[in-house]
Design a protein around this motif. Structure first.
Motif, PDB file in Angstrom:
ATOM      1  N   UNK A 266       0.469  -0.780   0.365  1.00  0.00           N
ATOM      2  CA  UNK A 266      -0.389  -0.134   0.438  1.00  0.00           C
ATOM      3  C   UNK A 266       1.067   1.250  -0.129  1.00  0.00           C
ATOM      4  N   UNK A 267       1.573   0.840  -0.462  1.00  0.00           N
ATOM      5  CA  UNK A 267       3.126   1.777  -0.211  1.00  0.00           C
ATOM      6  C   UNK A 267       3.161   2.924   1.070  1.00  0.00           C
ATOM      7  N   UNK A 268       3.028   1.772   2.185  1.00  0.00           N
ATOM      8  CA  UNK A 268       3.078   2.574   3.214  1.00  0.00           C
ATOM      9  C   UNK A 268       4.522   2.387   3.931  1.00  0.00           C
ATOM     10  N   UNK A 269       5.463   2.993   4.450  1.00  0.00           N
ATOM     11  CA  UNK A 269       6.614   2.735   4.572  1.00  0.00           C
ATOM     12  C   UNK A 269       6.679   1.968   6.339  1.00  0.00           C
ATOM     13  N   UNK A 270       5.643   2.294   6.576  1.00  0.00           N
ATOM     14  CA  UNK A 270       5.825   1.404   8.065  1.00  0.00           C
ATOM     15  C   UNK A 270       5.043  -0.019   7.701  1.00  0.00           C
ATOM     16  N   UNK A 271       4.187  -0.414   6.921  1.00  0.00           N
ATOM     17  CA  UNK A 271       4.397  -1.886   5.896  1.00  0.00           C
ATOM     18  C   UNK A 271       5.908  -2.554   6.384  1.00  0.00           C
ATOM     19  N   UNK A 272       5.563  -4.191   6.411  1.00  0.00           N
ATOM     20  CA  UNK A 272       6.972  -4.951   6.185  1.00  0.00           C
ATOM     21  C   UNK A 272       6.624  -4.929   4.760  1.00  0.00           C
ATOM     22  N   UNK A 273       8.087  -4.766   3.754  1.00  0.00           N
ATOM     23  CA  UNK A 273       8.056  -4.983   2.284  1.00  0.00           C
ATOM     24  C   UNK A 273       8.490  -6.841   1.822  1.00  0.00           C
ATOM     25  N   UNK A 274       7.297  -7.261   1.079  1.00  0.00           N
ATOM     26  CA  UNK A 274       7.077  -8.503   0.729  1.00  0.00           C
ATOM     27  C   UNK A 274       8.649  -8.856   0.640  1.00  0.00           C
ATOM     28  N   UNK A 275       9.412  -9.450  -0.094  1.00  0.00           N
ATOM     29  CA  UNK A 275      10.501  -9.989  -0.617  1.00  0.00           C
ATOM     30  C   UNK A 275      10.090 -11.154  -1.509  1.00  0.00           C
ATOM     31  N   UNK A 276       9.819 -10.234  -2.488  1.00  0.00           N
ATOM     32  CA  UNK A 276       9.023 -10.815  -3.843  1.00  0.00           C
ATOM     33  C   UNK A 276      10.503 -11.326  -4.748  1.00  0.00           C
ATOM     34  N   UNK A 277      11.597 -10.965  -4.418  1.00  0.00           N
ATOM     35  CA  UNK A 277      12.969 -11.606  -5.498  1.00  0.00           C
ATOM     36  C   UNK A 277      14.156 -12.794  -4.727  1.00  0.00           C
ATOM     37  N   UNK A 278      13.761 -12.508  -3.748  1.00  0.00           N
ATOM     38  CA  UNK A 278      14.620 -14.126  -3.352  1.00  0.00           C
ATOM     39  C   UNK A 278      15.457 -15.066  -3.896  1.00  0.00           C
ATOM     40  N   UNK A 279      14.072 -15.777  -4.501  1.00  0.00           N
ATOM     41  CA  UNK A 279      14.164 -17.349  -4.869  1.00  0.00           C
ATOM     42  C   UNK A 279      14.682 -17.073  -6.745  1.00  0.00           C
ATOM     43  N   UNK A 280      14.707 -15.736  -6.606  1.00  0.00           N
ATOM     44  CA  UNK A 280      15.353 -15.099  -8.539  1.00  0.00           C
ATOM     45  C   UNK A 280      16.570 -15.321  -8.466  1.00  0.00           C
TER      46      UNK A 280
END
Length: 315
Positions: A266-280
């Protein structure tokens, strides 16, 4: 098999706590295995953080990898202690007579400078030239990718109107590419840069091929068709919070920095980022070690030479 690093290196404890198989060089010496020799030229400011990121990725294969660290003798690091550098890093004069299966050259926060204005430009040009005869396969990351394309092929960089900052979707442009074996149709890569290289300049060089790209962030992986050089404009090695830390650092400095693209929910810097590139990221470095290095490099590194045949099937 593990990566081989000094048991005194901070990354040894970090990776061990993550249940990643690392082996001290002392223990590895008792095994009758010829490990892959990989050297990392680390020119990132936070060297200890980058060491752990890259070694984590290099450890994710059945291959035993002997990792050495290289620093620029012509540059004084302001973010890493001299004790750490003296203990774990070598200079080019100390390794120039040796040969390596693989090499990784990291990015650096100097992209807004002309190449010739970088204080270690002459030294890194010497190392890039040396790599053509002393290293079997080299990965260039972010600024190093731009610098390598400029040094080897005369490809310029261009300033961006705003920083390319966030996690961007990418696609492969070639089929049967061993570096990309197992990749999803769409995969994600972090970018954090203020300059770019352009497709039209790369496509004019017959030795080069664009392997992956993004409709948003542009050219991603460029390969020499002989399988010996890979120029990667993104930062697949980044941890989950690396971009968050960069964003908060720039905010604290009062810089005009945008929210990283596709990073905070939600473009909210208070939220933890999703780690979406680790497997690649793990897959890319595993493929590089296995298909681009281990399957091709001479067993006896003294036999290493510049090989000019076109390995279309090995890219």
């Amino acid at each position: 098999m593990p990566i081989r690093i000094s048991s005194e290196l901070p990354a040894f404890r970090t990776l061990g706590e993550e249940n990643i198989f690392v082996m001290s060089k002392e223990r590895a010496e008792h095994q009758d295995i010829r490990p892959l020799k990989v050297i990392i030229l680390n020119i990132m400011p936070k060297k200890i953080e980058t060491e752990s990121q890259l070694m984590r990725l290099l450890s994710n294969t059945p291959l035993q990898v002997d990792v050495e660290l290289l620093q620029m003798a012509s540059h004084v690091s302001r973010n890493t202690s001299s004790h750490h550098l003296d203990a774990f890093y070598k200079t080019f004069d100390e390794i120039c007579d040796y040969r390596y299966d693989g090499m990784i050259i990291t990015g650096a926060p100097v992209e807004l400078l002309d190449y010739e204005q970088v204080d270690y430009w002459k030294e890194i040009c010497t190392i890039m030239e040396w790599s053509k005869t002393h290293v079997f396969s080299t990965i260039y990351i972010c600024w190093a990718a731009q610098a390598g394309l400029y040094y080897h092929y005369g490809i310029p960089k261009y300033p961006l109107e705003k920083k390319m900052f966030g996690i961007f979707p990418h696609r492969a442009e070639v089929s049967n590419c061993q570096l990309l074996r197992g990749f999803d149709d769409v995969f994600y890569v972090p970018h954090s840069r203020n300059t770019e290289v352009r497709r039209e300049d790369i496509e004019r060089i017959p030795q080069l091929e664009i392997l992956t790209s993004s409709d948003i962030s542009g050219v991603h992986i460029v390969a020499n068709k002989n399988g010996r050089q890979y120029f990667i404009t993104g930062h697949s090695e980044y941890d989950r919070d690396t971009i968050a830390n960069e964003y908060r650092r720039d905010v604290e400095k009062g810089l005009d920095i945008q929210i990283p693209y596709n990073y905070f929910p939600n473009d909210d810097p208070n939220n933890m980022p999703v780690f979406s590139w680790r497997c690649t990221a793990n897959l890319m470095f595993s493929n590089w070690l296995n298909y681009c290095v281990y399957q091709k490099t001479p067993y006896n590194l003294d036999e290493l030479e510049v090989r000019n045949w076109n390995w279309q099937t090995s890219l």
